[in-house]
Design an enzyme around this catalytic site. Sequence first.
Site, PDB file in Angstrom:
ATOM      1  CE  LYS A  66      63.988  53.033  55.274  1.00  0.00           C
ATOM      2  NZ  LYS A  66      63.377  53.348  53.965  1.00  0.00           N
ATOM      3  CD  GLN A 110      61.867  51.358  51.331  1.00  0.00           C
ATOM      4  OE1 GLN A 110      61.752  51.925  52.422  1.00  0.00           O
ATOM      5  NE2 GLN A 110      63.002  51.327  50.669  1.00  0.00           N
ATOM      6  CG  ASP A 133      60.968  58.973  52.985  1.00  0.00           C
ATOM      7  OD1 ASP A 133      62.101  58.661  53.393  1.00  0.00           O
ATOM      8  OD2 ASP A 133      60.173  58.175  52.465  1.00  0.00           O
TER       9      ASP A 133
END
Length: 312
Positions: A66, A110, A133
Amino acid sequence: MSSGSEAFLRPSGHGALLIDGKAVSAHVIAEAAQGAAALALKGVKPGLAVVLVGEDPASQVYVRAKGKAAEQCGFHSVQHTLLATTSESDLIALVEQLNADPAIHGILVQLPLPAHIDSTRVLETISPSKDVDGFHPVNAGLLAIGNLERALVPCTPAGSMILLREAAKSLGVSLAGQNAVVVGRSNIVGKPMAQLLLAENCTVTIAHSRTRDLAGVVAGADILVAAVGRPEMVRGAWVKAGAIVIDVGINRVPGEGLNAQGQPKTRLVGDVEYAAAAARAGAITPVPGGVGPMTIAMLMMNTLTAAQRSVR
Ligand code: GUN
């Protein structure tokens, strides 16, 4: 996505067209980089903060990827790596600090988090406008009411929709009115995927582990999205002739023989029995190289979107 003359679909060798997620994701990343360059003219650099708690090796790989993609897009990219013993309140304090930081437009914590931390509490602390997200209830709600102008949409279903649109374009079909079956009802993929298909005027069925006659339900799907996390659970013979198949699953299973270290080989398979499905489908995503690369690409797009909205 604005696509040029690139070949995003090609023969799979089994009958169906193969939807090349690697090629599409490269195109999306290039678009995100272009968007960042345009935003730079307004003095804004999209900023993405990725927070990793603990040392889970798979999470470390994802987080590195990422950060790398963010740098490739010309974003401001920061990573916060915290000890596995970090308290929930310390993690929440970091999220609040990032919420208040004007250089950060996207925050990603995460998952999975260590067991002593309540993931829901942490994710609900992220400002909805920075929730790249798309996991915050405000974004889930905006998606549910069809307000895609304001929502940040979860990356995997958003990427799956782009692949689906490319396939429909290549096959010369419209999505409106098609029977779409989503196998899987997770908050991260199945439910948002169903909302996105509904927004495209598909007739949507969500199937799951308790669905009666799954084979019969799948057989009616013009569009099939498999997101159950069970290797090859969707059998190729169930697939309707000419259907578009989007396989979200990434499952590691035993392979044949030993690797260079003398350990049993493994291989990746999707949630769909690929070769048999590709013999019936009109278009299909491979595993790997289908939906997988789209998730990070859409994270870059969501970060760009959050940064663009911050200057409006
Ligand atoms: N862990 C595995 N996939 C994801 C993802 O898409 N987002 C976050 N935050 N954690 C993950």
